[in-house]
Design a protein around this motif. Structure first.
Motif: not given
Length: 243
Positions: A50-58, A198-212, A237-241
């Motif tokens: 789970p940790v390895a693929y979160i890193f890859g997805d993020v 699939a179960v870890m999807t909310p964690v991935t969402y949280f990390i991705v949104n914070r990093l972006k 690169r698309r700047r969020l601001d």
């Protein structure tokens, strides 16, 4: 080439998890009791998945395929180095002046002395599986115009882990296990890892949104050459601001 605040830390974390999963994980099979299901056995290396693929997805979602590609090559190089050094150290004669070497050497050989088939299977499966995972996720981001992150994480895992399982287990255990046992393990590990993703999807969402938000960027691989044999930095690169 823009410098990112957290990219290097993510690469370091990804490499650390990869080395742990390949050096520590294969040495032990664990058994736990599950309610209603009874005893459940699994390789300890699966705990790192789970940790390895979160890193890859993020890495792919936030920094783009080109930056994820650099991270995959960093992990590949670290895995080769660790494998070679483990083989060298295990084959060096232990000092006869240290009595505990008589116990330590056999223990090290059991834990770190994987056969050449397991080593080769692990390296090849990692390289192919991670590149497929990153490629599918980056392409799906373009197709979906950045929407449906859950679809991209699960879809890329289905492809990447499908390739990983189909490569690792036949290379490592074909001819040692029966064909039925081999097929059962491949299917079980594939289903388990996709379910965990699939179960870890909310964690991935949280990390991705914070990093972006922290990096103030969201990268789309519109101009990226998707060959794995490159270390070039690319992506729009698309700047969020600016949105």
């Amino acid at each position: 080439m823009r410098a990112f605040r957290y990219y290097d830390f993510l690469v370091a974390g990804m490499v650390a998890v990869l080395l742990c999963s390949n050096l520590i994980g294969p040495g032990k099979v664990c058994t736990i009791e599950l309610p209603l299901l009874g005893a459940f056995s699994f390789g300890a290396g699966n705990l790192f998945f789970p940790v390895a693929y979160i890193f890859g997805d993020v890495l792919t979602e936030v920094y783009g395929y080109a930056r994820a590609r650099r991270a995959i090559w960093a992990g590949f190089g670290a895995l080769i180095f660790a494998t070679v050094m483990s083989a060298i150290i295990l084959r060096m004669p232990p000092s006869p002046d240290e009595p505990w070497n008589a116990t330590l050497q056999p223990a090290l050989e059991i834990v770190f002395g994987n056969t050449w088939r397991i080593v080769a299977a692990s390296i090849v499966a990692y390289w192919v599986g991670d590149f497929i995972n990153s490629y599918v996720m980056a392409k799906m981001k373009l197709w979906t115009q950045g929407r449906f992150l859950w679809m991209r994480t699960i879809g890329s895992t289905i492809c990447g882990q499908g390739a990983d399982s189909l490569i690792f287990y036949p290379i490592a255990f074909y001819g040692i296990w029966t064909n039925d046992a081999l097929a059962a393990v491949v299917v079980f590990n594939f289903v388990m890892k996709v379910s965990v993703e699939a179960v870890m999807t909310p964690v991935t969402y949280f990390i991705v949104n914070r990093l972006k938000r922290a990096e103030n960027v969201d990268i789309y691989d519109l101009d990226t050459a998707f060959t794995p044999f490159s270390l070039a930095d690319s992506g729009v690169r698309r700047r969020l601001d600016a949105e």
